[in-house]
Design a protein around this motif. Structure first.
Motif, short mmCIF file in Angstrom:
data_model
loop_
_atom_site.label_atom_id
_atom_site.label_comp_id
_atom_site.label_asym_id
_atom_site.label_seq_id
_atom_site.Cartn_x
_atom_site.Cartn_y
_atom_site.Cartn_z
N ILE A 1 -5.11 70.60 115.58
CA ILE A 1 -5.98 70.61 116.75
C ILE A 1 -6.32 69.20 117.25
O ILE A 1 -6.60 69.00 118.43
CB ILE A 1 -7.27 71.42 116.44
N GLY A 2 -6.28 68.20 116.35
CA GLY A 2 -6.59 66.83 116.75
C GLY A 2 -5.35 65.97 116.94
O GLY A 2 -5.47 64.76 117.12
N ASP A 3 -4.16 66.61 116.89
CA ASP A 3 -2.89 65.90 117.06
C ASP A 3 -2.82 64.69 116.12
O ASP A 3 -2.52 63.57 116.53
CB ASP A 3 -2.73 65.45 118.52
N GLY B 1 -1.06 68.59 108.50
CA GLY B 1 -0.20 69.72 108.76
C GLY B 1 -0.71 70.49 109.97
O GLY B 1 -1.79 70.21 110.50
N GLY B 2 0.06 71.47 110.37
CA GLY B 2 -0.35 72.28 111.51
C GLY B 2 0.64 72.16 112.65
O GLY B 2 1.30 71.14 112.83
N ALA C 1 0.97 72.34 121.79
CA ALA C 1 1.98 72.70 122.79
C ALA C 1 3.05 73.63 122.24
O ALA C 1 3.68 74.38 123.00
CB ALA C 1 2.63 71.43 123.34
N GLU C 2 3.26 73.59 120.92
CA GLU C 2 4.31 74.41 120.31
C GLU C 2 3.80 75.75 119.78
O GLU C 2 4.58 76.56 119.29
CB GLU C 2 4.99 73.63 119.19
N VAL D 1 -8.23 72.23 110.98
CA VAL D 1 -9.08 71.25 110.31
C VAL D 1 -9.30 70.13 111.33
O VAL D 1 -8.37 69.39 111.63
CB VAL D 1 -8.42 70.68 109.04
N PRO D 2 -10.50 70.00 111.91
CA PRO D 2 -10.70 68.98 112.93
C PRO D 2 -10.67 67.57 112.34
O PRO D 2 -10.80 67.40 111.13
CB PRO D 2 -12.09 69.30 113.50
N PRO D 3 -10.50 66.57 113.19
CA PRO D 3 -10.47 65.18 112.69
C PRO D 3 -11.75 64.82 111.95
O PRO D 3 -12.85 65.18 112.37
CB PRO D 3 -10.32 64.35 113.97
N LEU D 4 -11.58 64.10 110.86
CA LEU D 4 -12.71 63.65 110.05
C LEU D 4 -13.55 62.65 110.85
O LEU D 4 -13.03 61.86 111.62
CB LEU D 4 -12.17 62.99 108.78
N GLU D 5 -14.85 62.73 110.66
CA GLU D 5 -15.80 61.77 111.24
C GLU D 5 -15.91 61.85 112.76
O GLU D 5 -16.45 60.94 113.40
CB GLU D 5 -15.46 60.33 110.80
N LEU D 6 -15.40 62.92 113.35
CA LEU D 6 -15.63 63.16 114.78
C LEU D 6 -16.43 64.45 114.91
O LEU D 6 -16.35 65.32 114.04
CB LEU D 6 -14.31 63.28 115.54
N GLU D 7 -17.16 64.59 115.98
CA GLU D 7 -17.92 65.82 116.22
C GLU D 7 -16.93 67.00 116.28
O GLU D 7 -16.01 67.01 117.09
CB GLU D 7 -18.69 65.69 117.55
N PRO D 8 -17.10 68.00 115.40
CA PRO D 8 -16.10 69.06 115.32
C PRO D 8 -16.18 70.11 116.44
O PRO D 8 -15.20 70.80 116.71
CB PRO D 8 -16.38 69.71 113.96
N ALA D 9 -17.34 70.22 117.09
CA ALA D 9 -17.55 71.32 118.04
C ALA D 9 -16.47 71.42 119.12
O ALA D 9 -15.96 72.52 119.39
CB ALA D 9 -18.94 71.23 118.67
N PRO D 10 -16.08 70.32 119.77
CA PRO D 10 -15.05 70.44 120.80
C PRO D 10 -13.71 70.97 120.26
O PRO D 10 -13.00 71.71 120.96
CB PRO D 10 -14.89 69.01 121.34
#
Length: 222
Positions: A132-134, A139-140, A144-145, A166-175
């Motif tokens: 989700i955070g490219d 993994g993931g 686009a694919e 699994v959202p990027p570490l240390e960033l606000e996960p909500a978006p």
């Protein structure tokens, strides 16, 4: 971990899930709590089982094979989910052992799982993992694919329940959780495996159906 401590930790996490669900106008029973037991031995897991927890998540097939068959002998109603990356050559073992697989992320794994499921006559629930955070190190499937991967999984008759991230570490996960929820809606998928010890309440308010909680239940590993 003593049984009373395990019961308290479990009650606390369940109460936090219920509170977050209430804020979002949801019911607590819409959220499945996965106790992530990776790197914890049977002695550490048993108190949570005794406290009433029945759904557990593991990262590695080999580690799960070493400890869960015996635990399930005494508590056969346990559901076991694979939440870590899965190598295609471990597909047969994963299908035999797990009730759900949260990390389906590439066409080769779809093919290996379909073959293993047909051979075993057993079809564990699947979640497609989205990067989700490219992030190159994670993994993931790239966002686009995902449509192509989902089409392949459906054509292979994999029981796809939803998406995992699994959202990027240390960033606000909500978006990131909101983006995963939107992608799932766009593809008619109800399941959302998202949220861990640090952010599961946020995930619940955004629609998580499965939260993957380790530290809040087992404590920090030494």
């Amino acid at each position: 971990m003593p049984i009373d401590e395990a019961s308290q930790r479990l009650a606390d996490v369940r109460a936090r899930i219920a509170h977050a669900a209430k804020i979002a106008g949801r019911k607590a029973n819409e959220v499945t709590l996965l106790a992530i037991s990776k790197m914890h031995d049977a002695d550490a897991i048993q108190p949570l089982i005794d406290a009433g927890q029945r759904v557990f998540g593991e990262n590695r097939v080999q580690e799960a094979e070493a400890k869960w068959p015996k635990l399930r002998e005494t508590t056969p109603d346990i559901a076991l989910h694979l939440v870590g990356q899965l190598q295609s050559n471990k597909a047969e073992e994963a299908v035999a052992l797990f009730d759900a697989i949260h990390s389906v992320d590439r066409p080769s794994l779809v093919g290996a799982l379909a073959k293993a499921m047909d051979k075993a006559g057993k079809r564990p629930t699947c979640f497609l993992q989205v990067n989700i955070g490219d992030e190159a190190q994670k993994g993931g499937c790239p966002v686009a694919e995902l449509p192509a991967l989902l089409a392949e999984a459906r054509a292979a008759d994999l029981p796809v329940a939803g998406l995992m991230c699994v959202p990027p570490l240390e960033l606000e996960p909500a978006p990131y959780f909101a983006l995963l929820a939107k992608i799932a809606r766009d593809h008619g998928l109800a399941g959302l495996s998202m949220g861990m010890s640090s952010d599961f309440e946020t995930a619940v308010t955004i629609g998580a159906t499965h939260v993957r909680v380790g530290t809040a239940l087992f404590g920090a590993r030494a």
